[in-house]
Every structure is written in C-alpha cells, then in structure tokens.
Scaffold this active site. Structure first.
Site, PDB file in Angstrom:
ATOM      1  N   ASP A 129      -1.882  -9.767   8.956  1.00  0.00           N
ATOM      2  CA  ASP A 129      -1.185  -8.481   8.991  1.00  0.00           C
ATOM      3  C   ASP A 129       0.311  -8.701   8.778  1.00  0.00           C
ATOM      4  O   ASP A 129       0.892  -9.662   9.290  1.00  0.00           O
ATOM      5  CB  ASP A 129      -1.425  -7.776  10.317  1.00  0.00           C
ATOM      6  CG  ASP A 129      -2.775  -7.074  10.356  1.00  0.00           C
ATOM      7  OD1 ASP A 129      -3.528  -7.161   9.362  1.00  0.00           O
ATOM      8  OD2 ASP A 129      -3.091  -6.441  11.384  1.00  0.00           O
TER       9      ASP A 129
ATOM     10  N   ARG B  70       3.200  -7.168  23.156  1.00  0.00           N
ATOM     11  CA  ARG B  70       1.939  -6.439  23.319  1.00  0.00           C
ATOM     12  C   ARG B  70       0.912  -7.389  23.922  1.00  0.00           C
ATOM     13  O   ARG B  70       1.098  -8.602  23.947  1.00  0.00           O
ATOM     14  CB  ARG B  70       1.425  -5.881  21.997  1.00  0.00           C
ATOM     15  CG  ARG B  70       1.076  -6.928  20.963  1.00  0.00           C
ATOM     16  CD  ARG B  70       0.437  -6.332  19.721  1.00  0.00           C
ATOM     17  NE  ARG B  70      -0.859  -5.767  20.009  1.00  0.00           N
ATOM     18  CZ  ARG B  70      -1.635  -5.170  19.084  1.00  0.00           C
ATOM     19  NH1 ARG B  70      -1.214  -5.063  17.837  1.00  0.00           N
ATOM     20  NH2 ARG B  70      -2.814  -4.678  19.401  1.00  0.00           N
TER      21      ARG B  70
ATOM     22  N   GLU C  83     -13.116  -0.802  11.271  1.00  0.00           N
ATOM     23  CA  GLU C  83     -13.638  -1.440  10.061  1.00  0.00           C
ATOM     24  C   GLU C  83     -13.595  -2.963  10.160  1.00  0.00           C
ATOM     25  O   GLU C  83     -14.468  -3.661   9.624  1.00  0.00           O
ATOM     26  CB  GLU C  83     -12.856  -0.962   8.832  1.00  0.00           C
ATOM     27  CG  GLU C  83     -11.445  -1.511   8.674  1.00  0.00           C
ATOM     28  CD  GLU C  83     -10.471  -1.062   9.749  1.00  0.00           C
ATOM     29  OE1 GLU C  83      -9.573  -1.866  10.096  1.00  0.00           O
ATOM     30  OE2 GLU C  83     -10.600   0.073  10.227  1.00  0.00           O
ATOM     31  N   ASP C  84     -12.598  -3.497  10.861  1.00  0.00           N
ATOM     32  CA  ASP C  84     -12.508  -4.946  11.012  1.00  0.00           C
ATOM     33  C   ASP C  84     -13.595  -5.470  11.940  1.00  0.00           C
ATOM     34  O   ASP C  84     -14.143  -6.555  11.720  1.00  0.00           O
ATOM     35  CB  ASP C  84     -11.121  -5.360  11.507  1.00  0.00           C
ATOM     36  CG  ASP C  84     -10.647  -4.580  12.713  1.00  0.00           C
ATOM     37  OD1 ASP C  84     -11.316  -3.603  13.122  1.00  0.00           O
ATOM     38  OD2 ASP C  84      -9.581  -4.930  13.257  1.00  0.00           O
TER      39      ASP C  84
ATOM     40  N   ARG D 249       5.123  -3.674  17.421  1.00  0.00           N
ATOM     41  CA  ARG D 249       6.344  -3.166  16.800  1.00  0.00           C
ATOM     42  C   ARG D 249       7.072  -2.200  17.717  1.00  0.00           C
ATOM     43  O   ARG D 249       6.456  -1.368  18.386  1.00  0.00           O
ATOM     44  CB  ARG D 249       6.012  -2.461  15.479  1.00  0.00           C
ATOM     45  CG  ARG D 249       5.593  -3.431  14.397  1.00  0.00           C
ATOM     46  CD  ARG D 249       5.170  -2.733  13.119  1.00  0.00           C
ATOM     47  NE  ARG D 249       6.209  -1.872  12.557  1.00  0.00           N
ATOM     48  CZ  ARG D 249       6.366  -1.652  11.249  1.00  0.00           C
ATOM     49  NH1 ARG D 249       5.574  -2.260  10.384  1.00  0.00           N
ATOM     50  NH2 ARG D 249       7.290  -0.840  10.806  1.00  0.00           N
TER      51      ARG D 249
ATOM     52  N   ASP E  71       0.819  -1.201   0.000  1.00  0.00           N
ATOM     53  CA  ASP E  71       0.000   0.000   0.000  1.00  0.00           C
ATOM     54  C   ASP E  71       0.864   1.268   0.000  1.00  0.00           C
ATOM     55  O   ASP E  71       0.754   2.123   0.882  1.00  0.00           O
ATOM     56  CB  ASP E  71      -0.932  -0.025   1.227  1.00  0.00           C
ATOM     57  CG  ASP E  71      -2.121   0.911   1.104  1.00  0.00           C
ATOM     58  OD1 ASP E  71      -2.632   1.070  -0.019  1.00  0.00           O
ATOM     59  OD2 ASP E  71      -2.533   1.470   2.137  1.00  0.00           O
TER      60      ASP E  71
ATOM     61  N   ASP F 298       2.860  -7.407   9.980  1.00  0.00           N
ATOM     62  CA  ASP F 298       3.723  -7.352  11.165  1.00  0.00           C
ATOM     63  C   ASP F 298       3.701  -8.662  11.952  1.00  0.00           C
ATOM     64  O   ASP F 298       4.569  -8.899  12.787  1.00  0.00           O
ATOM     65  CB  ASP F 298       3.258  -6.246  12.124  1.00  0.00           C
ATOM     66  CG  ASP F 298       3.125  -4.908  11.442  1.00  0.00           C
ATOM     67  OD1 ASP F 298       3.885  -4.663  10.491  1.00  0.00           O
ATOM     68  OD2 ASP F 298       2.265  -4.109  11.857  1.00  0.00           O
TER      69      ASP F 298
ATOM     70  N   HIS G 253       2.777   0.013  14.131  1.00  0.00           N
ATOM     71  CA  HIS G 253       1.613  -0.869  14.066  1.00  0.00           C
ATOM     72  C   HIS G 253       0.357  -0.161  14.543  1.00  0.00           C
ATOM     73  O   HIS G 253      -0.742  -0.662  14.373  1.00  0.00           O
ATOM     74  CB  HIS G 253       1.840  -2.122  14.915  1.00  0.00           C
ATOM     75  CG  HIS G 253       1.971  -1.829  16.380  1.00  0.00           C
ATOM     76  ND1 HIS G 253       3.091  -1.252  16.903  1.00  0.00           N
ATOM     77  CD2 HIS G 253       1.108  -2.003  17.417  1.00  0.00           C
ATOM     78  CE1 HIS G 253       2.942  -1.095  18.212  1.00  0.00           C
ATOM     79  NE2 HIS G 253       1.739  -1.530  18.548  1.00  0.00           N
TER      80      HIS G 253
END
Length: 409
Positions: free
Chosen positions: A97, A131, A182-183, A211, A45, A99, A216
C-alpha cells in the site's frame, strides 16, 4: 527493462498518497535484495495531489525496473491491484500500500523463506505506526503454518508475498464488485488452494501506517457492504472446506470479524428500519453456515448475539447489547455434575428464551481482569503445570551435590 524475470514484483496501487508515497518508495529502493531482483509496478488511480507525477519522477531515477500506469479512479483498491498483477513478471508479487513501507530486509527474508519452504504465501511480521496491527500470528517464525490451528486466518490483508505462479494458474484476481473485504477473499483463497503458508516473525517486514488525514480509511460506505463481504468469505470457505471441525474453525473469522460488528452496542442507536434490514441480511448467512461446532468456538457474548440472530429475536439481542453497553460483568455460575461454567448474561436460566448451552464457557473468557477457562481446559492447564513442576524437581534432585564454597552467598 531487464529481460530476466525478477524475484519479486512490488505492486503499488496509489490514490492521493502524498507525502506518504515518498517513504513507501524509498523503502523499496532501500531493500537488501538487489535492485536487479526487484520490479515495481505502480498504478496511480486517478490522484490529483501529485501522486502520479511523483511515481513517474521516481521511476526515471531509480535503479529498479519500474512501470507506472495512470488511470481514472476505479473506486477501490481491487482495480489497481489487478492491473499491476496483469503486468507483473516476478516469481513472487507483493501488494504494498502506498501509505505503508518495508523494513530493509523484508523482501530478501520473505523470498528466501518462500524458496526454502516451497510455500505459495509468505507472511512478514507487521507492526502499526500511528495505528493498531494484529499481533497473535507473529509469535514464531514457521516454514509451514497450519491454517486451522494457527492464527494466520486472522490476517487476511493483501500485504503478503504471493507466488505468482499460483495466482496465474488459478486465475486469481481481486473481486472488483466487493467494496470492502476483497483482500480477505483473495488471501483466504490463496491459503486454501496454495501449497502452504510461511511466517517470518523474527523481523519487522511491514509498517502499517495510520494517516493523520484519515484518508487511509478506504472501507467507508453503507453497512450493506459488510454483509456482501461476509457472504463472499463464508461462501468461499464453504466451497473449499467440507462441513466439520475445519470449516467451523475458519468460519469463526467471517462471523466474528466481519458479521458481528454489525450487531454491537451501536445497534442500540440505530433506527428500527436499519435493525430490521440487518436482521434480514444476517438470517440467510446463519441458516447456511451456522453450526453447533462453530458455536462452541465462540465467546459467550458472541454466541448469544448470533443465536439471537438465528432465532430472529431482536428483542433479546437488544437486552444483551444494553448489558454490554452498560459495562456490566456477568457472574460465573457453576452447574451440573461436571461443573460446567456459565456466564449469566440477560435471560440466563429462563429456559424458553435462549438455551442454557448458549451461556456455557467453552473458550477462555476474560471477566474484567480475571480469566475464566472451561473446566476441561482448566484441568489440562493444571495438569501441565504440575507435570512441569515435577520435571523441574526431578532435574534438581538429579544434579550432583557440590559443597558451597565459603565465599558463595
């Protein structure tokens, strides 16, 4: 490229993903599901850090069918995911994703589960790396999880296995107008309109990476975006679930996870203008979707804050937030013939300010390290413990008596 449809298309939207992309792609190549049953569609992207070049290099040497699309930056994850979905040929799709990375058996286990159970969505256990990650939905593997009684409603990220036929049949895509959440909208729609959800909890399928450079964090931007997200998710639930207990159960998710963080102690530091605007944005959401059934499914501090919003009482809300910020613990108060329990947050017992019912304990609460249950839940817990104790005693008394040998101690 193979002419036969693969079992699963792994869709990777990538933006400034180096060096994390290396492990991400290696984890796809290391899958125990044979390479001929996997397809990768990767969308760069508009990266400037070598992400696109690495995708093309990997595609040239991997045994997995792989297509790379390079496009201008779209400003969010929805566009690349939709491009990938439009090119996918697999029976299932998985949104990975760039990452993050898979456990080696992830795709094999999830595809097998979807095929065995006939479900349209499969959740694979997720753990965080550098995380946090949600844990409550990974207690057991189930072929068909109930959306209303289980905690799957609290994992609405896109990192799941979806049956592509469902997405094509319903014309499902990620909403590119939403810049956050949106997810959640996409996944909740699949939960509600698909043929069941499975959970693979006995194997770590997905590693969610934090990250070191902080890139991220794609959910930055104005608080207005959070209200857009809450409005969309509440609207979706209301459109597909009639008023009643089931809707109330699902509405907990957008109210507590999406809306309430805008009315936490940080509000105390914000300007009067921001506070006023947030109150204005919240009012129609409460008017449209707030209900007594939903209120009783919340903790006291959550319910109090939302009732303050419903009533337009910023002054009371700020008092409650200051109490929370100061780390004060509410006293537990028992009232009435039924011994109902209440937490004495600010304005408790004042009558005209907030109703007494707003302070009632209706779900398990933690006051410091002490758990507080509503009286009905307490009684049931005691009953079950006593019943279990009786069963153990009965089992011991039913055992034949065996004399102890001299050497036993």
């Amino acid at each position: 490229m193979s002419s036969s449809a693969p079992d699963v298309t792994v869709i990777i939207g990538a933006y400034e993903a180096m060096p994390y992309l290396i492990r991400c792609l290696d984890s796809v190549e290391a899958q125990t599901l044979p390479a001929g049953r996997i397809e990768i569609v990767a969308v760069d992207d508009g990266s400037t850090d070598g992400t696109g070049e690495y995708l093309e290099e990997f595609a040239a040497r991997t045994a997995i069918d792989m297509r790379v699309v390079r496009q201008k930056n779209s400003g969010g994850p929805s566009g690349p995911r939709n491009v990938g979905l439009g090119l996918a040929r697999g029976r299932y799709v998985f949104f990975l994703d760039a990452d993050d990375y898979f456990g080696e058996e992830a795709l094999e286990r999830m595809v097998a589960m979807g095929d065995r159970a006939g479900t349209d969505v499969v959740l694979g256990k997720v753990v965080g790396v550098n995380r946090g990650a949600a844990k409550s939905m990974w207690k057991q593997t189930v072929e068909r999880a109930d959306l209303y009684s289980s905690n799957i409603k609290f994992t609405l990220s896109a990192q799941k296995l979806f049956r592509r036929d469902l997405l094509v049949r319903l014309g499902m895509k990620f909403d590119e107008e939403l810049k956050t959440g949106e997810d959640a909208l996409f996944t909740m729609e699949a939960y509600l309109r698909g043929n069941g959800v499975s959970v693979v909890a006995d194997y770590t399928c997905y590693y969610l990476v934090g990250r070191d450079d902080g890139k991220h964090v794609t959910k930055s931007g104005s608080y207005l975006l959070r209200f857009d997200s809450a409005r969309a998710l509440m609207g979706l639930i209301a459109a597909h679930v009639p008023p009643g207990p089931k809707r109330d159960v699902l509405m907990v998710r957008p109210f507590v996870i999406t809306l309430l963080p805008q009315f936490g102690p940080a509000l105390l530091r914000q300007s009067d203008e921001v506070r006023k605007k947030k109150m204005e944005l919240a009012a129609p959401l409460l008017e449209a979707h707030w209900s007594p059934g939903l209120a009783r499914r919340l903790k006291v501090n959550e319910r109090l804050r939302l009732i303050c919003l419903e009533k337009g009482r910023l002054d009371l809300l700020l008092d409650i937030l200051q109490f929370m910020k100061d780390g004060k613990k509410p006293r537990v108060v028992r009232k009435g013939l039924r011994g109902r329990l209440y937490l004495d947050y600010p304005h408790f017992g004042e009558g005209a300010a907030l109703p007494l019912s707003a302070y009632e304990v209706t779900v398990p609460e933690w006051i410091g390290r002490k758990r507080v249950d509503a009286p009905g839940r307490q009684s049931m817990a005691v009953f079950l413990r006593r019943l279990s104790g009786k069963a153990r005693r009965a089992a011991r008394s039913a055992r034949p008596h065996t004399p102890r040998r001299a050497h036993e101690v």
